[in-house]
Structures are given as structure tokens and as C-alpha cells.
Design a protein around this motif. Structure first.
Motif, PDB file in Angstrom:
ATOM      1  N   MET A 121      47.407  44.447  37.508  1.00  0.00           N
ATOM      2  CA  MET A 121      45.916  45.546  37.891  1.00  0.00           C
ATOM      3  C   MET A 121      46.043  46.093  36.725  1.00  0.00           C
ATOM      4  O   MET A 121      44.525  46.855  36.655  1.00  0.00           O
ATOM      5  N   ARG A 124      45.218  44.688  33.781  1.00  0.00           N
ATOM      6  CA  ARG A 124      44.194  44.103  33.659  1.00  0.00           C
ATOM      7  C   ARG A 124      42.336  45.273  33.792  1.00  0.00           C
ATOM      8  O   ARG A 124      41.256  44.550  33.128  1.00  0.00           O
ATOM      9  N   SER A 125      42.592  46.098  34.091  1.00  0.00           N
ATOM     10  CA  SER A 125      42.019  47.136  34.083  1.00  0.00           C
ATOM     11  C   SER A 125      42.155  48.474  33.182  1.00  0.00           C
ATOM     12  O   SER A 125      41.153  49.458  32.904  1.00  0.00           O
ATOM     13  N   THR A 128      43.082  51.529  33.621  1.00  0.00           N
ATOM     14  CA  THR A 128      42.306  52.994  35.026  1.00  0.00           C
ATOM     15  C   THR A 128      43.046  52.612  36.413  1.00  0.00           C
ATOM     16  O   THR A 128      42.964  53.299  36.917  1.00  0.00           O
ATOM     17  N   MET A 129      43.468  51.782  36.435  1.00  0.00           N
ATOM     18  CA  MET A 129      44.116  51.315  38.019  1.00  0.00           C
ATOM     19  C   MET A 129      46.129  51.267  37.922  1.00  0.00           C
ATOM     20  O   MET A 129      46.268  50.018  38.140  1.00  0.00           O
TER      21      MET A 129
END
Lengths: 354, 109
Positions: A121, A124-125, A128-129
Motif C-alpha cells: 500500500m 502503491r500510494s 502517502t499511505m
């Protein structure tokens, strides 16, 4: 959650930090670590099957629900995909989930959530996550349990980009490594050697460094648990204690064995591994997991890469077998025992080139 | 300490009860896992029941000749709190045993 946060602040107010050296079992050491993490971070949450009211089947979360309330320490349905799926959402919402899967073999139903969501995650972000999820997994064999209760999953998790993997070998390490892992911004798979839960050892609360350990001044990297000249035994989790026994027996035969506790299985402390084997020039890696594509292969390659010119023998792997983990009555035949490890040492000692 | 009750298991397809023939342990005994506990007779055969776990026997239910229904308490064990409820058993700390001896000519070059 506001009530839960208020409860946690109350607990912090009357919480007494741990100091000095105490003799604790690994269960107690882990419990103390979780207590401190909950007290120090109001966003930290503990949940899993039987983690709340019962305090965990291994008593690792004993007393924490009473102290921090059902909003922060709670029982989940018997569904590991849900436990880890919920962790994804909680982490997105700014919490630090510390979920437990009750036994190693129960991590399989949550592989999708761990590999496809938690591990990637952050990537993927674009950062930011983050996924600050500390997944506690009672791991490895040795307690005569039925199927799915004695698995060694370190190679599986270490292979997944985005996950960190660590396994403590004694109560002192358990306390400090869990406190460290549970404050990381990244997902950490925390593999607790369940056969060592009941063994007691000195825990020095005052140093993150482990002044009780023969070496290691940081919660990262590997530890030389016993220095030696002739061969390095590389191990982690429950196998470290066994390798230390083997080292004492080998000393009776005049062989000076170094025992390296790898601790972090992802990332592996390559510098410490290579430094040890460059000195001893022989290495035997010991793990409970099956041989093929086990972490022993990774260790052997790192040693070969870093010590090729000085190695006196090919790296030996003393491991479980390429079979499903056997029933309790057979596990003594499966888990590397003292004699199998001694045979491995003998093979690297007597190897001659050409 | 905690108590764990072991009910009479189903000893064969569809059997609903068994008759106690002879108890092989008494209250107060420390038993090991798989140690024979009791001999019982069903309509099919007489069998010895092995202990499902280690522990101290607290109570036994039924004397010789008594019938016990499947699922009713057969025996109650006392176990330390830190082992109650877990799957498996707490490993014993044993002195290391070895058969293999090392022999090597170490050319210290």
C-alpha cells in the motif's frame, strides 16, 4: 474511539515504566512490551482471536484489555482475512494495528491481505499511505501441536517486497524487538518462537541494546551470541538456543563455534553475516522450515558471495524436511536436533578442496 | 492452577455409552500424555483410553460397572495456568544429549 483514547491517557498517567533487569519468560517480556506500546501510543490497537478477554492462548496479551479497555484490545471473529483486512483500514485511518494470528498456519487465509494490500500500500500510494502494521505470529514447532500449528513461514514473508520479518530468540530480545517493531512505520511480521515462550531469561529494560546479550547495541541487525573461531552457526528463533547448546558440546571436542542470531530475516544483516564467516571460514545454517527454497539458501548465497575466496567448505544447511510439518509425535525427527547440527559441523570441518 | 475436563469421546461409529471396567489412574496421580487412563467396554469391544494430555488427576467419574454417556465428564485434570487452554504442550527443558562426536584436523592457515 475517543473513549478508548481517554482510557489510554489514564493508563499512561498511572503507568510505571519498566526499569532494571528482571527474570521473565518470553511470554511476560512480550506482554510488558505490548503494555508499554499501548501506553505510549494511543493509536496502537491489539486484536485477534482470544486476544481480549482471555488474554491470548499463550497469555501474551494477558491483562491488557482490563487495563486499556475493549476499544483498544479486543477479540475478533475467527477469520484471519478479516483480522488483516481490518488492519489495512485501521492503518489507513492513522492507527497502528498490532494484530495477532493465533498460530502460524492461520496466516495462510490472510495471505491476500498481507501480500496484496499491507505489503504494497505504501508503494502503491507513493508513500502517502504507510502501513504501520505489526503482525504477531506465534511461529515454528516444538510444542506437540496438531497440523497448522507448527509452520515456519519466514521464507514466504521474506520473499514479499514491502514486508520486514524478525524473530527474537530470548526474552530480552523479544521485549526490545517487539517494542521496536511496533513503532515502525512499515509492516513487520513478528515471528515469536512459541517453543521458547516459557523459558526465562534476564531482560534489561534500560537498554534497547541488550547489555544482557553478548553483543548488539541496536534493535536492528544480527547478534553474535557466542564468539568462536572454527565455524559459524547461523540461526534464528528457537534454533538459536539449540545452536548455543551445540556450541558447548562442540567445545568438548575442541571445536570453537560462533553462533550468529540473525534476528532480522528481512532485511538480513549481510555485513554481520559476512564478517562472522570471514573469520571462521565455515558456516552451517540451521532452520526449522523445509530445506527447498528455505531462508538457508539465501544465507548460503550471501555467504558465498561475501566469503567465496576464504570459505573452506560449502555452506551446510541443517533444516526441516520437504514435507508438511508432521504431527507432534514425529516433530523431534523433523526439527534439527543436536546430532544433525553436529553432523553438519563435522561435514564442513572435514571438507577438503579438489 | 486450572481444571480441564475430558468427556468420554465417541469410541466408535454411533456408540452412545461405555461401561467402566477398571480405572488405571487415581485422583492425585500425575499422568503423561498417552498414558492409559481407564479400561472401558462398549457394545463392540473393551478398550483402554489414553490420556489426551499431561496433568494431575483431580476427579474421575464412574466406578467399575458404571455406564457413562458419550460427552459426559470422564476425568478432570489440573494443569498450571500458563498451559491451560493452549494447543499442544509446554516443552520440557532437558539437558542436551548427544551421540555425534566431532573429529577434525584443523590446519590453522
Amino acid at each position: 474511539m475517543s473513549n478508548a483514547i481517554l482510557e489510554s491517557e489514564a493508563a499512561m498517567a498511572d503507568g510505571t515504566p519498566n526499569h532494571g533487569v528482571e527474570q521473565l519468560s518470553m511470554q511476560q517480556a512480550l506482554n510488558r512490551a505490548l503494555d508499554e506500546v499501548l501506553a505510549g501510543n494511543p493509536k496502537a490497537l491489539i486484536f485477534g482471536e482470544d486476544c481480549g478477554r482471555l488474554g491470548g492462548v499463550f497469555r501474551i496479551t494477558d491483562g491488557l484489555q482490563a487495563k486499556y479497555g475493549t476499544g483498544r484490545v479486543f477479540d475478533t471473529p475467527l477469520a484471519e482475512s478479516g483480522i488483516l483486512g481490518m488492519s489495512v483500514g485501521l492503518a489507513m485511518a492513522g492507527f497502528h494495528p498490532i494484530p495477532e494470528v493465533q498460530f502460524d498456519g492461520f496466516a495462510y487465509p490472510a495471505i491476500n491481505q498481507i501480500v496484496c494490500q499491507i505489503a504494497r500500500m505504501n508503494y502503491r500510494s507513493r508513500g502517502t499511505m504507510p502501513m504501520p502494521v505489526t503482525l504477531r505470529v506465534p511461529s515454528f514447532g516444538g510444542i506437540r501441536a496438531p497440523e497448522h500449528h507448527g509452520e515456519s513461514l519466514e521464507a514466504l514473508f521474506a520473499h514479499v517486497p514491502g514486508l520486514k520479518v524478525v524473530s527474537p530468540s530470548n526474552p530480552h530480545e523479544a521485549y526490545h524487538l517487539l517494542k521496536y517493531a511496533a513503532t515502525r512505520p512499515d509492516p513487520v511480521i513478528f515471528m515469536e518462537p512459541k517453543s521458547r515462550y516459557w523459558q526465562k531469561g534476564g531482560v534489561n529494560f534500560d537498554s534497547a541494546d541488550g547489555s544482557d546479550s553478548p553483543a548488539g547495541d541496536s534493535p536492528t541487525g544480527a547478534n553474535v551470541m557466542r564468539a568462536g573461531r572454527h565455524v559459524t552457526l547461523v540461526a534464528w528463533g528457537a534454533m538459536v538456543a539449540r545452536c548455543l547448546q551445540v556450541a558447548e558440546l562442540a567445545a568438548e571436542d575442541g571445536i570453537d563455534v560462533e553462533v550468529l542470531d540473525l534476528r532480522w530475516l528481512k532485511p538480513i544483516d549481510e555485513a554481520a553475516l559476512v564478517a562472522s564467516v570471514r573469520k571462521t571460514r565455515r558456516a552451517v545454517v540451521v532452520h526449522e522450515a523445509p530445506l527447498t527454497s528455505g531462508l538457508g539458501a539465501e544465507v548460503a548465497q550471501l555467504v558465498t558471495q561475501g566469503c567465496f575466496d576464504t570459505l573452506k567448505a560449502p555452506v551446510e544447511r541443517i533444516t526441516g524436511f520437504d514435507v508438511p510439518y508432521p504431527s507432534g509425535d514425529l516433530e523431534d525427527e523433523y526439527i534439527p536436533n543436536i546430532d544433525r547440527i553436529l553432523f553438519g559441523i563435522q561435514r564442513v570441518l572435514e571438507y577438503r578442496r579438489g | 492452577m486450572a481444571e480441564i475436563s475430558f468427556p468420554l469421546p465417541d469410541l466408535g461409529e454411533g456408540l452412545i455409552e461405555a461401561t467402566v471396567l477398571e480405572w488405571l489412574v487415581s485422583p492425585g496421580d500425575q499422568v503423561e500424555r498417552n498414558q492409559p487412563l481407564v479400561e472401558v467396554e462398549t457394545t463392540k469391544s473393551a478398550v483402554e483410553l489414553p490420556s489426551p494430555q499431561a496433568g494431575k488427576v483431580v476427579r474421575i467419574h464412574g466406578g467399575p460397572g458404571d455406564k457413562i454417556n458419550v460427552g459426559e465428564p470422564l476425568i478432570v485434570f489440573e494443569v498450571p495456568d500458563n498451559t491451560a487452554g493452549i494447543v499442544g504442550t509446554v516443552p520440557k527443558e532437558e539437558a542436551p544429549k548427544r551421540r555425534v562426536r566431532l573429529s577434525a584436523v584443523l590446519d590453522e592457515d
